[in-house]
Design an enzyme around this catalytic site. Structure first.
Site, PDB file in Angstrom:
ATOM      1  N   HIS A  31     -10.113 -10.233  -4.203  1.00 49.25           N
ATOM      2  CA  HIS A  31      -9.430  -8.940  -4.122  1.00 49.25           C
ATOM      3  C   HIS A  31      -9.815  -8.123  -5.357  1.00 49.25           C
ATOM      4  O   HIS A  31      -9.694  -8.594  -6.493  1.00 49.25           O
ATOM      5  CB  HIS A  31      -7.922  -9.185  -4.064  1.00 49.25           C
ATOM      6  CG  HIS A  31      -7.098  -7.965  -3.841  1.00 49.25           C
ATOM      7  ND1 HIS A  31      -6.903  -7.401  -2.595  1.00 49.25           N
ATOM      8  CD2 HIS A  31      -6.385  -7.199  -4.713  1.00 49.25           C
ATOM      9  CE1 HIS A  31      -6.111  -6.343  -2.710  1.00 49.25           C
ATOM     10  NE2 HIS A  31      -5.782  -6.194  -3.986  1.00 49.25           N
ATOM     11  N   ASP A  33      -9.103  -4.650  -7.305  1.00 47.48           N
ATOM     12  CA  ASP A  33      -8.162  -3.536  -7.447  1.00 47.48           C
ATOM     13  C   ASP A  33      -8.815  -2.370  -8.159  1.00 47.48           C
ATOM     14  O   ASP A  33      -9.199  -2.486  -9.328  1.00 47.48           O
ATOM     15  CB  ASP A  33      -6.951  -3.999  -8.269  1.00 47.48           C
ATOM     16  CG  ASP A  33      -6.012  -4.851  -7.444  1.00 47.48           C
ATOM     17  OD1 ASP A  33      -5.651  -4.420  -6.335  1.00 47.48           O
ATOM     18  OD2 ASP A  33      -5.654  -5.944  -7.910  1.00 47.48           O
ATOM     19  N   MET A  66      -6.536   2.178  -5.020  1.00 44.66           N
ATOM     20  CA  MET A  66      -5.295   2.866  -5.410  1.00 44.66           C
ATOM     21  C   MET A  66      -5.742   4.153  -6.077  1.00 44.66           C
ATOM     22  O   MET A  66      -5.711   4.297  -7.308  1.00 44.66           O
ATOM     23  CB  MET A  66      -4.503   1.962  -6.373  1.00 44.66           C
ATOM     24  CG  MET A  66      -3.868   0.779  -5.670  1.00 44.66           C
ATOM     25  SD  MET A  66      -3.442  -0.555  -6.802  1.00 44.66           S
ATOM     26  CE  MET A  66      -5.006  -1.397  -6.872  1.00 44.66           C
ATOM     27  N   ASP A 173       0.710  -8.230  -1.461  1.00 47.23           N
ATOM     28  CA  ASP A 173       0.011  -8.006  -2.721  1.00 47.23           C
ATOM     29  C   ASP A 173       1.000  -7.660  -3.823  1.00 47.23           C
ATOM     30  O   ASP A 173       1.633  -6.603  -3.789  1.00 47.23           O
ATOM     31  CB  ASP A 173      -0.999  -6.853  -2.520  1.00 47.23           C
ATOM     32  CG  ASP A 173      -1.866  -6.616  -3.752  1.00 47.23           C
ATOM     33  OD1 ASP A 173      -1.771  -7.402  -4.710  1.00 47.23           O
ATOM     34  OD2 ASP A 173      -2.633  -5.629  -3.735  1.00 47.23           O
TER      35      ASP A 173
HETATM   36  C1  DX5 Z   1      -1.090  -4.411  -8.144  1.00 45.51           C
HETATM   37  C2  DX5 Z   1      -2.408  -4.882  -7.569  1.00 45.51           C
HETATM   38  C3  DX5 Z   1      -2.419  -6.333  -7.294  1.00 45.51           C
HETATM   39  C4  DX5 Z   1      -2.332  -7.190  -8.531  1.00 45.51           C
HETATM   40  C5  DX5 Z   1      -1.523  -8.384  -8.184  1.00 45.51           C
HETATM   41  O1  DX5 Z   1      -1.223  -3.091  -8.510  1.00 45.51           O
HETATM   42  O2  DX5 Z   1      -2.675  -4.186  -6.362  1.00 45.51           O
HETATM   43  O3  DX5 Z   1      -3.537  -6.720  -6.500  1.00 45.51           O
HETATM   44  O4  DX5 Z   1      -3.577  -7.613  -9.019  1.00 45.51           O
HETATM   45  O5  DX5 Z   1      -1.342  -9.123  -9.328  1.00 45.51           O
HETATM   46  P1  DX5 Z   1      -0.185 -10.206  -9.526  1.00 45.51           P
HETATM   47  O6  DX5 Z   1      -0.489 -11.338  -8.583  1.00 45.51           O
HETATM   48  O7  DX5 Z   1      -0.353 -10.572 -10.957  1.00 45.51           O
HETATM   49  O8  DX5 Z   1       1.115  -9.538  -9.220  1.00 45.51           O
HETATM   50 ZN    ZN Z   2      -4.275  -4.988  -4.916  1.00 45.93          ZN
END
Ligand code: DX5
Ligand code: ZN
Length: 231
Positions: A31, A33, A66, A173
């Protein structure tokens, strides 16, 4: 069950080695981000980084945008090696054309929904997506606490998927750990994005196996409960 370590929690000074670790771990997806400092109050990395990591593994690249202007990023990320691109339903009127554009680039189509957004917002798109990504934290940062109030959205999405005979993945997520993964799987999720919990372990492969087993067990319990005859 899809287990997707989130690179956001990796050691950014050693991204190649961290990607190699994911490659050896048996994880299904990586994944990625992508944060623009506008849609969310943080910045992460761009298509150049994804392109540099692409030759290091054949694992499925799940890109989560995002970003307020994903239209300028779809082609760059597709070219960089994304297998799936998620955009956010909060973008409103643009969503239909963005989903279509991702499909036309030959990539899998993901739609993400933030905690405060009503699940009804995604209903019109369910037959055009490969994944519904239910945010279980407010996006922007790793390591946040799981928001339990999002679970009814997973349940509703699973009900719609069943009723309409669709087969999109339901991803979760944010804050997914060895406890919350079971709650998500029980509610109907089948793709689990996890950053801090997975990358925090020395043995990533063992952590991936453990998370998958917990998800499978919880999903099986949910199925068994449905099969109990009503008295
Ligand atoms: C949050 C991201 C996630 C994040 C999750 O803004 O979209 O993908 O990396 O991380 P953890 O598992 O640490 O909450
Ligand atoms: Zn994410």
């Amino acid at each position: 069950m899809i287990i997707a370590p989130s690179l956001l929690a990796a050691d950014f000074g050693r991204l190649a080695a961290e990607t190699a670790r994911v490659n050896r771990s048996g994880a299904d997806w990586l994944h990625l981000d992508i944060m623009d400092g506008h849609f969310v109050p943080n910045l992460s990395f761009g298509p150049g980084v994804v392109k540099a990591l692409r030759p290091l593994t054949r694992v499925f690249f799940d890109v989560h945008l995002m970003c307020s202007k994903p239209e300028i990023l779809l082609e760059p990320f597709a070219r960089a090696g994304a297998d799936q691109i998620n955009i956010h339903v909060e973008l409103g009127a643009q969503v239909t054309s963005l989903l279509w554009k991702i499909r036309s680039l030959g990539r899998k189509v993901g739609l993400a929904i933030n905690p405060p957004t009503q699940i009804s917002a995604v209903q019109p798109y369910l037959d055009s997506i490969d994944e519904l990504l239910v945010m279980t934290v407010n996006p922007g940062f790793g390591g946040q606490a799981f928001i339990y109030e999002t679970l009814p959205k997973v349940e509703q999405a699973a009900a719609w998927r069943r009723e309409r005979g669709l087969n999109f993945h339901i991803g979760v997520d944010g804050g997914v750990d060895f406890t919350t993964v079971a709650d998500c799987a029980h509610a109907g999720a089948d793709a689990f994005v996890s950053g801090t919990t997975l990358f925090g372990k020395r043995n990533l492969a063992a952590a991936v196996r453990k998370m998958r087993a917990l998800a499978q067990r919880a999903a099986a319990r949910a199925t068994a409960a449905e099969c109990v005859p009503a008295r």
